[in-house]
Motif scaffolding. Structure first.
Motif, short mmCIF file in Angstrom:
data_model
loop_
_atom_site.label_atom_id
_atom_site.label_comp_id
_atom_site.label_asym_id
_atom_site.label_seq_id
_atom_site.Cartn_x
_atom_site.Cartn_y
_atom_site.Cartn_z
N PRO A 3 46.73 45.49 44.59
CA PRO A 3 45.55 44.67 44.30
C PRO A 3 44.27 45.50 44.41
O PRO A 3 44.09 46.27 45.35
N GLY A 4 43.41 45.33 43.44
CA GLY A 4 42.16 46.09 43.40
C GLY A 4 42.21 47.32 42.53
O GLY A 4 41.16 47.89 42.19
N ASP A 5 43.41 47.77 42.14
CA ASP A 5 43.52 48.96 41.29
C ASP A 5 42.95 48.68 39.91
O ASP A 5 43.09 47.58 39.36
N LYS A 6 42.37 49.70 39.32
CA LYS A 6 41.87 49.64 37.95
C LYS A 6 42.76 50.53 37.08
O LYS A 6 42.95 51.71 37.38
N VAL A 7 43.33 49.96 36.02
CA VAL A 7 44.24 50.68 35.14
C VAL A 7 43.58 50.83 33.77
O VAL A 7 43.12 49.85 33.18
N ARG A 8 43.56 52.06 33.28
CA ARG A 8 42.94 52.35 31.99
C ARG A 8 43.92 53.11 31.12
O ARG A 8 44.44 54.15 31.52
#
Length: 337
Positions: free
Chosen positions: A311-316
């Protein structure tokens, strides 16, 4: 033929080009459809959107113009555009008035599939090696002789910058898979690989989010691949005419700015044309069907120890020539999102 024209008199900054020659049904989309912004040719990007400050507003379709977009005339929808493409290419008109800043809109999934999303497992050799070593028991320990086809439910599709719901209490092995996705434009069955390109409307970016523990537990991958919000897709569709798919397209995925995946579409074991041939031998493809073509090495399961999403991770996810898809993993329990 497919033409985009501005309806505003005197507008010259934004022009749309296409061949004026009429094309009979089944002919490939013109190879010179581009947008010209301030005299510079750019790739056409078709988006589905709504105003950011009005979440209840109906979705519209537009064309990206730099850091803004131009709305297509009322009545246009991405599905209608795709469905008309295979027979009589539509004339698309841009609404009168000023362009809309991208910062003021919410980019929705460019196209909502009406059926399951076709997916391909283990289509990059290095990914085969990392999955077999990191998560034994999910598939056979060898590169596939035939494409591994599975599906994701259409209800799990979300758009650019939407939140991926973390499945608290169901999985603690949530993974990412950056992929090139194909949008079918002309339907058909028993499509030969030589004719496959004629059936492609365009391409977009897709993240095949996966609950690895659920995937392994149930063996058939549908549940682990189809949890709510587990299919981010977007931010737009680039028409096939604007991309030379025979050349290498770089596929990259970052998690919190840490580069995890860095592959090339030329490393696919089964190329797109062969995938379309194989699937269409078994079932009819329809306009608007989505085909996710597999992921390169670098998924979380392949690291030792595994590097699962939290939770909180940013995936690009970025694909050369198409764009970048970004989503954040929700920080609250799924029931509260």
């Amino acid at each position: 033929m497919l033409r985009l024209v501005t309806c505003t008199q005197g507008v010259s900054r934004l022009r749309y080009h296409a061949t004026s020659r009429k094309v009979s049904a089944g002919k490939a989309l013109s190879r010179n459809i581009t947008t010209t912004v301030s005299g510079k040719a750019e790739t056409m990007k078709l988006v589905t959107f709504r105003p950011r400050n009005d979440p209840g507003a109906p979705a519209k379709v537009g064309v990206v113009d730099g850091e803004s977009l131009r709305c297509l005339k009322a009545g246009s929808s991405m599905r209608a555009i795709v469905e008309a493409w295979g027979a009589e290419r539509p004339r698309l008109e841009v609404e009168e008035g000023p362009s809309v800043p991208l910062a003021e809109v919410q980019l929705l999934p460019p196209l909502m599939p009406t059926g399951n999303i076709f997916c391909v497992g283990k289509n990059y050799l290095e990914h085969v090696k990392e999955v077999d070593s990191g998560l034994p028991g999910i598939t056979q320990l060898a590169a596939p002789e035939y494409p591994i086809i599975f599906t994701k439910a259409p209800g799990c599709v979300i758009g650019h910058q939407d939140t991926i719901k973390y499945p608290h209490g169901v999985s603690d092995q949530v993974d990412y898979e950056g992929e090139l996705a194909v949008i079918i434009g002309k339907g058909g069955s028993c499509i030969s690989r030589e004719d496959a390109a004629k059936h492609i409307f365009g391409y977009t970016v897709l993240n095949d989010v996966t609950a690895r523990d659920v995937q392994k537990r149930h063996q058939q991958w549908f549940l682990g691949k189809s949890m709510d919000t587990f299919c981010p897709m977007g931010p737009w569709i680039v028409p096939a005419a604007d991309i030379d798919i025979t050349k290498a397209l770089r596929v990259q995925t970052w998690v919190n700015d840490d580069l995890r995946q860095d592959g090339s579409t030329l490393d696919m074991i089964f190329p797109i044309a062969e995938l379309i041939e194989v699937i269409s031998k078994a079932m009819t493809l329809h306009p608007g069907d989505v085909l996710a073509t597999g992921t390169p090495a670098g998924v979380g399961a392949g690291f030792k120890p595994p590097r699962w999403l939290k939770p909180g991770d940013k995936v690009r996810v970025a694909i050369e020539g198409i764009g970048e898809l970004e989503n954040t993993v929700g920080t609250m329990p799924s029931s509260e999102l």
